[in-house]
Design an enzyme around this catalytic site. Structure first.
Site, PDB file in Angstrom:
ATOM      1  N   GLU A   1      -4.762   7.706  -3.109  1.00  0.00           N
ATOM      2  CA  GLU A   1      -5.220   6.425  -2.568  1.00  0.00           C
ATOM      3  C   GLU A   1      -5.458   5.408  -3.690  1.00  0.00           C
ATOM      4  O   GLU A   1      -5.323   4.202  -3.482  1.00  0.00           O
ATOM      5  CB  GLU A   1      -6.485   6.650  -1.729  1.00  0.00           C
ATOM      6  CG  GLU A   1      -6.865   5.502  -0.823  1.00  0.00           C
ATOM      7  CD  GLU A   1      -5.887   5.227   0.322  1.00  0.00           C
ATOM      8  OE1 GLU A   1      -4.905   5.974   0.499  1.00  0.00           O
ATOM      9  OE2 GLU A   1      -6.102   4.235   1.042  1.00  0.00           O
TER      10      GLU A   1
ATOM     11  N   HIS B   1       0.826  -1.208   0.000  1.00  0.00           N
ATOM     12  CA  HIS B   1       0.000   0.000   0.000  1.00  0.00           C
ATOM     13  C   HIS B   1       0.865   1.264   0.000  1.00  0.00           C
ATOM     14  O   HIS B   1       0.714   2.137  -0.863  1.00  0.00           O
ATOM     15  CB  HIS B   1      -0.922  -0.018   1.231  1.00  0.00           C
ATOM     16  CG  HIS B   1      -1.839   1.158   1.322  1.00  0.00           C
ATOM     17  ND1 HIS B   1      -3.158   1.097   0.939  1.00  0.00           N
ATOM     18  CD2 HIS B   1      -1.634   2.435   1.744  1.00  0.00           C
ATOM     19  CE1 HIS B   1      -3.722   2.289   1.123  1.00  0.00           C
ATOM     20  NE2 HIS B   1      -2.819   3.113   1.607  1.00  0.00           N
ATOM     21  N   GLU B   2       1.780   1.347   0.946  1.00  0.00           N
ATOM     22  CA  GLU B   2       2.603   2.563   1.053  1.00  0.00           C
ATOM     23  C   GLU B   2       3.545   2.696  -0.150  1.00  0.00           C
ATOM     24  O   GLU B   2       3.856   3.801  -0.579  1.00  0.00           O
ATOM     25  CB  GLU B   2       3.377   2.584   2.376  1.00  0.00           C
ATOM     26  CG  GLU B   2       2.510   2.517   3.636  1.00  0.00           C
ATOM     27  CD  GLU B   2       1.379   3.541   3.727  1.00  0.00           C
ATOM     28  OE1 GLU B   2       1.459   4.591   3.042  1.00  0.00           O
ATOM     29  OE2 GLU B   2       0.406   3.287   4.465  1.00  0.00           O
TER      30      GLU B   2
ATOM     31  N   HIS C   1       1.784   4.581  -2.800  1.00  0.00           N
ATOM     32  CA  HIS C   1       1.852   6.033  -2.574  1.00  0.00           C
ATOM     33  C   HIS C   1       3.222   6.579  -2.975  1.00  0.00           C
ATOM     34  O   HIS C   1       3.341   7.613  -3.636  1.00  0.00           O
ATOM     35  CB  HIS C   1       1.629   6.342  -1.088  1.00  0.00           C
ATOM     36  CG  HIS C   1       0.192   6.272  -0.639  1.00  0.00           C
ATOM     37  ND1 HIS C   1      -0.803   7.023  -1.217  1.00  0.00           N
ATOM     38  CD2 HIS C   1      -0.404   5.557   0.360  1.00  0.00           C
ATOM     39  CE1 HIS C   1      -1.969   6.776  -0.588  1.00  0.00           C
ATOM     40  NE2 HIS C   1      -1.744   5.875   0.357  1.00  0.00           N
TER      41      HIS C   1
HETATM   42 ZN    ZN Z   1      -3.219   5.214   1.758  1.00  0.00          ZN
END
Ligand code: ZN
Length: 511
Positions: free
Chosen positions: A304, A274-275, A278
């Site tokens: 996101e 997830h990170e 980003h």
């Molecule tokens: Zn996030």
């Protein structure tokens, strides 16, 4: 024209503006470094001094970014750059600077101070109230914050709905009415799908995720998979944080954090993916935009979408684990030697109505967001009194997910957002899921090779497409325009609905 190569002799107004822009940018990023360090490295004893350092920098930043001189520099350069195409970096810079400047000047300093003081107190009380499951403790603070958020919305101004003024801070130009419409589509598709899954009686076993997983080995694998999916460690860093986040100071320094549970593999593994989503976004913004407010993600929702794309659309796909499971198995032979890639794929996609948003699966997650979105609109409009929030929360969760929280700690006190000033943020989490599905569909339609590669567990061609369509332009365009340029249409829930229907019907053997 590369913004950095503007010269004082040829373009004095542009040069003068960029000098100011760089200063504001550097101050903001220095604040981010202090904040990152506070979360990741700082000993507890440093907290008082750190708050002082950050307050000083914040004051300097506020002066620089809201002063008359800044506004004049923006308008001088705007005059010098008039007539350039709308998508020229300089035109985009002027658009973003005008917006940020106007917005930051709408809040009087006294109001900002009150808000910052009240929310700091509210946060401390919220932590205690959550620990002790004592909503009445938090209630007066939340009442005050709702009042202040209303006042803030009035100061920012809006056309039809107060909520829009706050939403605009996270998702430029978005409107609550438009989000209600797409969320209604999501809800109408998700609730019956969830009911069908429950009715199917098919259980997915995720016990293999809940075993002893040595943290050192988790970290080694997290680094390996992060590099494998394209996170550049020469321009990145992996640290540990209680509440994981990504923080970018420059495209050459975009960091991630994760957390490690010794008896549960998912948080570190999917948290890292997830990170990475980003941070890869930030690493991928154009070099030409560096040291300007264009050198960052377009909006919270689009940001996101990049994290959810990697975590869920790619990272929770069957093909991805067919390719990467052998390496995971080699890292954890004792835990996973008896399992197959298919077992693992099923385990990480188990659907279950649950109480806690951050632990929710890909299907039920949006329902948690829809609940919060409904409640914060009602709080702001005055339709819901803070005193009635716990009941409204519990009723809403039951309506959407069929379950009841046993207490407020696992109910309306679970998230940090309402203890601060983040009203209007929640919907961007679900927007991220919708944008991700929409971008995936557009990428598949644009290039057949992307789908072929994804089916082989290789997301590089998709990443390259995202790099061109989403990452490179940074914040040059508002989210509505970026998504239209990349996918040929406005925000639309149809691709997400089709995606989850196909995925979970297959997983749960629904007809
Ligand atoms: Zn996030």
């Amino acid at each position: 024209m590369v913004l950095q190569s503007i010269s004082a002799a040829q373009d004095p107004a542009g040069f003068a503006l960029l000098e100011r822009v760089h200063r504001v940018h550097d101050l903001g990023k220095a604040l981010s470094v202090l904040s990152w360090d506070r979360e990741v490295n700082m000993p507890p004893g440093g907290d008082r001094a750190r708050v002082q350092q950050m307050t000083t920098l914040r004051q300097l930043l506020h002066q620089e970014a809201t002063g008359e001189a800044y506004g004049e520099a923006i308008e001088s350069a705007a005059a010098a750059w008039a007539g350039l195409p709308d998508d020229d970096d300089r035109s985009c810079l002027i658009r973003v600077l005008r917006r940020d400047y106007a917005r930051s000047r709408k809040l009087p300093e006294a109001f900002v101070l009150t808000l910052s003081r009240e929310s700091a107190q509210a946060w401390t009380v919220w932590k205690q109230a959550r620990e002790e499951d004592a909503f009445p403790l938090f209630r007066p603070h939340l009442e005050r914050l709702v009042e202040l958020q209303r006042e803030m919305a009035e100061l920012y101004g809006y056309e039809t709905e107060r909520y829009d003024a706050l939403l605009d801070g996270y998702e430029e130009g978005a409107r609550a009415a438009e989000i209600r419409a797409v969320f209604a589509t999501v809800k109408a598709a998700t609730v019956p799908l969830l009911e069908a899954i429950v009715a199917s009686g098919r259980a997915v076993d995720d016990a293999l995720l809940h075993q002893a997983y040595p943290v050192a080995a988790q970290e080694t694998f997290a680094r390996q998979i992060a590099a494998e999916v394209g996170y550049d460690f020469r321009r990145g860093h992996l640290g540990t944080a209680v509440h994981p986040f990504a923080s970018s100071f420059d495209r050459g320094d975009a960091r991630i954090t994760t957390r490690w549970y010794p008896a549960f593999l998912s948080p570190s593994l999917f948290g890292t993916l997830h990170e990475c989503g980003h941070a890869i976004y930030e690493q991928g913004t154009a070099e030409a935009l560096a040291r300007t407010p264009l050198a960052r993600g377009c909006s919270s929702g689009i940001h996101e979408s990049q994290s959810r794309m990697l975590e869920n659309v790619v990272g929770r796909s069957r093909a991805f684990w067919r390719r990467h499971f052998p390496a995971l198995q080699a890292s954890f032979p004792a835990q996973l030697s008896g399992a197959t890639a298919e077992d693992f794929y099923r385990a990480v996609n188990k659907v279950q109505a649950s109480l806690i948003r951050v632990e929710a699966d890909e299907l039920t997650y949006n329902l948690h967001i829809i609940l919060r979105f409904e409640l914060e609109q009602a709080l702001l409009s005055g339709d819901l009194a803070v005193a009635d929030l716990p009941t409204a929360w519990n009723d809403g969760l039951h309506r959407l997910l069929g379950i009841h929280p046993p207490n407020d700690r696992e109910g309306c006190l679970q998230d940090v957002h309402w203890s601060g000033t983040s009203f209007g943020y929640f919907p961007t989490y679900a927007l991220g899921n919708l944008y991700a599905a929409q971008l995936r569909q557009a990428a598949l339609a644009a290039d057949a090779g992307i789908g072929v590669a994804l089916d082989a567990g290789d997301w590089t061609p998709l990443l390259q497409w995202l790099g061109r369509e989403v990452h490179l332009p940074g914040r040059k365009f508002p989210p509505s325009e970026l998504i239209r340029r990349a996918t040929g249409k406005a925000l639309d829930a149809a691709d997400f609905v089709a995606y989850v229907r196909a995925k979970f019907s297959d997983l749960y053997g629904l007809g």
